[in-house]
Scaffold this active site. Sequence first.
Site, short mmCIF file in Angstrom:
data_model
loop_
_atom_site.label_atom_id
_atom_site.label_comp_id
_atom_site.label_asym_id
_atom_site.label_seq_id
_atom_site.Cartn_x
_atom_site.Cartn_y
_atom_site.Cartn_z
N LYS A 22 15.32 2.34 -12.36
CA LYS A 22 15.77 3.75 -12.33
C LYS A 22 15.90 4.23 -10.89
O LYS A 22 16.91 4.83 -10.51
CB LYS A 22 14.75 4.64 -13.04
CG LYS A 22 14.91 6.13 -12.80
CD LYS A 22 13.95 6.98 -13.57
CE LYS A 22 12.70 7.31 -12.84
NZ LYS A 22 12.81 8.33 -11.77
N ASN A 23 14.89 3.90 -10.05
CA ASN A 23 14.89 4.46 -8.70
C ASN A 23 15.78 3.70 -7.73
O ASN A 23 15.87 4.06 -6.55
CB ASN A 23 13.46 4.58 -8.18
CG ASN A 23 12.68 5.61 -9.01
OD1 ASN A 23 13.29 6.40 -9.74
ND2 ASN A 23 11.37 5.58 -8.91
N CYS A 118 8.59 20.22 -9.52
CA CYS A 118 8.56 19.64 -10.87
C CYS A 118 7.09 19.48 -11.25
O CYS A 118 6.18 19.92 -10.54
CB CYS A 118 9.28 18.31 -10.89
SG CYS A 118 8.39 17.01 -10.03
N ARG A 123 7.61 19.11 -4.26
CA ARG A 123 8.80 18.30 -3.94
C ARG A 123 9.66 18.96 -2.85
O ARG A 123 10.83 19.25 -3.04
CB ARG A 123 9.64 18.04 -5.19
CG ARG A 123 8.90 17.50 -6.39
CD ARG A 123 8.22 16.16 -6.19
NE ARG A 123 9.10 15.04 -6.06
CZ ARG A 123 9.58 14.32 -7.07
NH1 ARG A 123 9.29 14.67 -8.30
NH2 ARG A 123 10.35 13.28 -6.87
N ASP A 307 3.75 5.94 -8.86
CA ASP A 307 4.32 6.00 -10.20
C ASP A 307 3.50 5.22 -11.21
O ASP A 307 3.70 5.36 -12.42
CB ASP A 307 5.76 5.47 -10.21
CG ASP A 307 6.66 6.36 -9.38
OD1 ASP A 307 7.77 5.90 -9.02
OD2 ASP A 307 6.26 7.48 -9.06
N ARG A 401 13.23 9.52 -19.77
CA ARG A 401 13.89 9.62 -18.46
C ARG A 401 13.84 8.28 -17.72
O ARG A 401 14.72 7.94 -16.96
CB ARG A 401 13.19 10.67 -17.58
CG ARG A 401 13.46 12.11 -17.97
CD ARG A 401 12.91 13.02 -16.89
NE ARG A 401 13.27 12.53 -15.58
CZ ARG A 401 12.45 12.56 -14.51
NH1 ARG A 401 11.24 13.07 -14.61
NH2 ARG A 401 12.86 12.09 -13.35
C1 EPZ Z 1 11.03 8.80 -5.10
O1 EPZ Z 1 10.88 10.21 -5.13
C2 EPZ Z 1 11.01 8.35 -6.56
N1 EPZ Z 1 12.13 8.94 -7.27
C3 EPZ Z 1 9.70 8.79 -7.21
O2 EPZ Z 1 9.69 8.30 -8.55
C4 EPZ Z 1 8.55 8.15 -6.44
O3 EPZ Z 1 7.33 8.58 -6.98
C5 EPZ Z 1 8.63 8.53 -4.96
O4 EPZ Z 1 9.93 8.18 -4.42
C6 EPZ Z 1 7.56 7.84 -4.13
O5 EPZ Z 1 7.69 6.46 -4.26
C7 EPZ Z 1 13.36 8.38 -7.13
O6 EPZ Z 1 13.54 7.44 -6.38
C8 EPZ Z 1 14.46 8.99 -7.96
P1 EPZ Z 1 9.37 10.98 -1.51
P2 EPZ Z 1 11.11 11.06 -3.76
O7 EPZ Z 1 10.44 11.76 -0.83
O8 EPZ Z 1 12.22 10.48 -2.97
C9 EPZ Z 1 6.87 14.57 0.20
C10 EPZ Z 1 9.32 8.38 -10.87
O9 EPZ Z 1 8.35 8.62 -11.61
N2 EPZ Z 1 8.12 15.01 0.84
O10 EPZ Z 1 8.97 9.66 -0.95
O11 EPZ Z 1 11.15 12.49 -4.13
C11 EPZ Z 1 6.92 14.77 -1.30
O12 EPZ Z 1 6.58 16.10 -1.62
C12 EPZ Z 1 9.58 9.22 -9.64
O13 EPZ Z 1 10.15 7.44 -11.06
C13 EPZ Z 1 8.07 16.06 1.75
O14 EPZ Z 1 7.00 16.60 2.01
O15 EPZ Z 1 9.72 10.76 -3.04
C14 EPZ Z 1 5.89 13.81 -1.80
O16 EPZ Z 1 4.61 14.40 -1.67
C15 EPZ Z 1 8.52 10.30 -9.43
N3 EPZ Z 1 9.23 16.48 2.32
C16 EPZ Z 1 6.02 12.64 -0.81
O17 EPZ Z 1 6.71 13.15 0.33
C17 EPZ Z 1 10.44 15.91 2.04
O18 EPZ Z 1 11.46 16.34 2.60
C18 EPZ Z 1 6.81 11.47 -1.38
O19 EPZ Z 1 8.10 11.94 -1.65
C19 EPZ Z 1 10.47 14.85 1.11
C20 EPZ Z 1 9.30 14.41 0.52
#
Ligand code: EPZ
Length: 422
Positions: A22-23, A118, A123, A307, A401
């Site tokens: 998915k990711n 969410c 996020r 995850d 999802r």
């Molecule tokens: C991706 O989300 C995945 N989703 C998530 O999978 C996964 O948990 C996550 O990466 C971490 O591996 C997809 O790829 C579609 P991040 P993403 O930006 O890109 C903070 C699932 O269950 N952050 O690495 O949103 C954020 O709040 C989903 O399949 C900021 O602070 O993850 C979080 O605490 C859930 N500012 C941390 O970084 C930003 O601008 C990780 O977020 C961006 C992120």
Amino acid sequence: MDRYVIRGGRRLQGTVRVGGAKNAILPILAATVLNRTKEDIILTNVPHIRDVVKMVDILRSLGAEITWSGNNMVVSTHNLSGFAISEKLMREMRSTIFLMGALLGRFGQVCISHPGGCAIGQRPIELHLKGLRKLGAQIREQHGFIYASCSRLTGAEIHLDYPSVGATENIMMASVYARGMTVVSNAAKEPEIVDLQNMLNKMGAKIRGAGTDQIRITGVTQLHGIEYSVIPDRIVAGTLMIAAAATGGSVTLENVIPGHLEAVTAKLRETGVQVREENGRLHVEAPPRLRAVEYVRTLPYPGFPTDLQAPMMAALVRAKGTSIVIENVFDSRFKHVGELNRMGAQITVATDNRRAIVHGVDKLTGAIVTAPDLRAGAALVIAGLTAEGETVVEGLEHIMRGYENLEGDLAKLGADIKRVRG
Ligand code: EPZ
């Protein structure tokens, strides 16, 4: 909405095949927007999950022509006309944020509604916006919308304060047509980012370093159509490994990349589970009862994946001893704890909402529980597989999802699980 009815107590046994990630497919679908030619992009090993259905709806709303049959998809983005995504579609799936970089790279402008938070956290997206601004984008945020524009982006050196997966992917896509070189440091290293790099390079982009903390993108002027197969879903694979472990099972996984699961394999071995790799397959052999672990600490890749924190906790609730689960990645990812405790688990969450103490109990009892989010839903299913009696898991819209056919996979392995409509 549908629900799962599970009768626990059965060991999982047999072989199951894992689908596409998915990711990986979500950013890859966003990247198809960068193809201005009439040549098609053919994608295989595409998982049939709700998030992909929503991403396809969004791309079609922008003018993409997409045919999807089974796990194969043909995407034509030659007639893409729009760069604004409707708020309704945007609110349905926050991963649409990946489209910002691709639409900015293609059209020099993009308008999306702020994805918002969410179930698992606030996020924020400031790292995405900071990176796009560094490339020269003018960004305005008002009335819940984000409007970004730039006639032609210019390569830049971008350091991410945090190795955000989405921000890394967004900046990569925006940089494909930028003038000159972009260097992203402290980049996320997830395998899905390597998959995106490989797909873009096959289309004619020039990207190096994905999978390390420094990624270099040299701007090009044109891409072309390709055929590309999406990597297997390491989170679905890990979920099935953990389900096998929790039920004292003996399960073989096909279509996996063992190297993507090293942190999960290592942690499962600590609980007394045997994990063996044999020509690209993973064999999981579990004892009747797991040992508790000192801690499970989620971290960016290659650390233990956030995850799989909830599924792993569901396996530890009946382990012998006490385990500590530390969630370092998201700020609100313990929503499964209350539901697990209703099944007889003994879990306490610290006031900082980052640490949970899991006291192993001898048994769980079935209950009616509700999935609060995608991975917490998978955790409740795992708990139901090990509980005495019947467990009903409601809120399947979350589970759908990210899991193509969780009940089918588990039933194939001998679980007593049925999806009840309505
Ligand atoms: C991706 O989300 C995945 N989703 C998530 O999978 C996964 O948990 C996550 O990466 C971490 O591996 C997809 O790829 C579609 P991040 P993403 O930006 O890109 C903070 C699932 O269950 N952050 O690495 O949103 C954020 O709040 C989903 O399949 C900021 O602070 O993850 C979080 O605490 C859930 N500012 C941390 O970084 C930003 O601008 C990780 O977020 C961006 C992120």
